[in-house]
Design a protein around this motif. Sequence first.
Motif, PDB file in Angstrom:
ATOM      1  N   PRO A 180       0.824  -1.216   0.000  1.00  0.00           N
ATOM      2  CA  PRO A 180       0.000   0.000   0.000  1.00  0.00           C
ATOM      3  C   PRO A 180       0.855   1.262   0.000  1.00  0.00           C
ATOM      4  O   PRO A 180       1.997   1.262   0.456  1.00  0.00           O
ATOM      5  N   PHE A 181       0.293   2.329  -0.545  1.00  0.00           N
ATOM      6  CA  PHE A 181       0.970   3.621  -0.511  1.00  0.00           C
ATOM      7  C   PHE A 181      -0.070   4.710  -0.278  1.00  0.00           C
ATOM      8  O   PHE A 181      -1.267   4.498  -0.453  1.00  0.00           O
ATOM      9  N   ASN A 233      -4.331   0.362  -1.997  1.00  0.00           N
ATOM     10  CA  ASN A 233      -3.776  -0.986  -1.904  1.00  0.00           C
ATOM     11  C   ASN A 233      -3.248  -1.464  -3.246  1.00  0.00           C
ATOM     12  O   ASN A 233      -3.888  -1.283  -4.287  1.00  0.00           O
ATOM     13  N   VAL A 234      -2.072  -2.098  -3.216  1.00  0.00           N
ATOM     14  CA  VAL A 234      -1.475  -2.714  -4.401  1.00  0.00           C
ATOM     15  C   VAL A 234      -1.140  -4.158  -4.062  1.00  0.00           C
ATOM     16  O   VAL A 234      -0.451  -4.426  -3.080  1.00  0.00           O
ATOM     17  N   GLU A 235      -1.652  -5.092  -4.857  1.00  0.00           N
ATOM     18  CA  GLU A 235      -1.361  -6.512  -4.683  1.00  0.00           C
ATOM     19  C   GLU A 235      -0.235  -6.913  -5.630  1.00  0.00           C
ATOM     20  O   GLU A 235      -0.286  -6.620  -6.826  1.00  0.00           O
ATOM     21  N   LEU A 236       0.792  -7.574  -5.094  1.00  0.00           N
ATOM     22  CA  LEU A 236       1.939  -8.014  -5.883  1.00  0.00           C
ATOM     23  C   LEU A 236       1.905  -9.520  -6.066  1.00  0.00           C
ATOM     24  O   LEU A 236       1.683 -10.266  -5.111  1.00  0.00           O
ATOM     25  N   PHE A 237       2.132  -9.960  -7.286  1.00  0.00           N
ATOM     26  CA  PHE A 237       2.180 -11.374  -7.622  1.00  0.00           C
ATOM     27  C   PHE A 237       3.540 -11.699  -8.233  1.00  0.00           C
ATOM     28  O   PHE A 237       4.168 -10.845  -8.858  1.00  0.00           O
ATOM     29  N   VAL A 266      -2.314   6.515 -10.677  1.00  0.00           N
ATOM     30  CA  VAL A 266      -1.763   5.399 -11.450  1.00  0.00           C
ATOM     31  C   VAL A 266      -0.267   5.586 -11.671  1.00  0.00           C
ATOM     32  O   VAL A 266       0.525   4.648 -11.534  1.00  0.00           O
ATOM     33  N   ILE A 267       0.134   6.800 -12.013  1.00  0.00           N
ATOM     34  CA  ILE A 267       1.555   7.082 -12.247  1.00  0.00           C
ATOM     35  C   ILE A 267       2.351   6.867 -10.966  1.00  0.00           C
ATOM     36  O   ILE A 267       3.425   6.247 -10.979  1.00  0.00           O
ATOM     37  N   LYS A 268       1.823   7.353  -9.849  1.00  0.00           N
ATOM     38  CA  LYS A 268       2.524   7.153  -8.580  1.00  0.00           C
ATOM     39  C   LYS A 268       2.596   5.674  -8.233  1.00  0.00           C
ATOM     40  O   LYS A 268       3.599   5.198  -7.682  1.00  0.00           O
ATOM     41  N   CYS A 269       1.549   4.928  -8.566  1.00  0.00           N
ATOM     42  CA  CYS A 269       1.557   3.481  -8.315  1.00  0.00           C
ATOM     43  C   CYS A 269       2.694   2.820  -9.075  1.00  0.00           C
ATOM     44  O   CYS A 269       3.413   1.979  -8.515  1.00  0.00           O
ATOM     45  N   CYS A 270       2.873   3.170 -10.341  1.00  0.00           N
ATOM     46  CA  CYS A 270       3.954   2.578 -11.136  1.00  0.00           C
ATOM     47  C   CYS A 270       5.313   2.878 -10.520  1.00  0.00           C
ATOM     48  O   CYS A 270       6.170   1.986 -10.402  1.00  0.00           O
TER      49      CYS A 270
END
Length: 311
Positions: A67-68, A76-80, A149-153
Amino acid sequence: ISGLITKQRTMRGQKSNTIKPSSICQGRENDSSQVATDVLVYEDLAFASDSKSDDEEEWVTATARAPFSYDNNMLNVELFGSVSWNRVLCFIPGICESAETWTVQNLARICQSRKWRLAVLELEGHGLSSGPRGLLKSGKLKDRYVPQVIKCCQHVLTVIQGQKEQNNDGDDAMTKFALSGASFGGVLAAYASQQIRNEYSSSFGSRFVGTLLISPAVGVDPNVLPPPYIVRSLSLLSWIMPAVGFMTPSEDPSHYNCPASTKRNFKGHWPLGTSKFILDVTSEIVPHDVQGGALNLTSDSGLPIAVIISG
């Protein structure tokens, strides 16, 4: 693909690090391994609640959450996938959706078979992200949601680099990334891709390899638009009570819930603010930007792009 899928081991039983959204990724820009330590969470991972899917295949589960913070919200960001893989697909689901859908599970299986990592952003108010449930704020497409979205990347690349440094895997290759989205997520991916290419090419954008849009919500049939008096009423009501679902489309996520028991996806009438937001995006903003050249969805944009349309 099924023969290539291996069972992912989740760390659901491990304790997560204490996270304060206001402090995530602040003051640690020069220590990516410490950033990874600070933000990774190993509880409530996507697809970890059930051991098998309806087709009796093992779920490809998230291996961590990252998460950020953005404007006092926790996203929330899920990493696989494996830390050793050097490519990542950043994916944005559509409105009402989360990281627990069949679209995400199928992408996770495909990415795993090709040794790509997958990072799934849950929009604010969606999934495990904070914010009023299912609500998107009208008029905030380009100055709120595209920047998220940009910050997520950027965040995902930083976290992945930190994981590599912590694991001492000996691979100095910089992680490449692609951007994808479905429905409204496809709209966000399209706008963010152009901005990354145009404004960040000398920084993290140099690692950007292309865009995959899945049935992007780039327009609407004029014949199905409500009459002007309904649109005016919707505008007024969405301003007065944006989070209320009243005479708006009703969402039934049962056909895309994955696993079937998930509660992450929005159910019920869309918030008025979300309905007005999507109407503006599909009937005015995107068509205007495409016609005027501000949004270029063709191959001559210089951006590697693929569009998948499904009905």
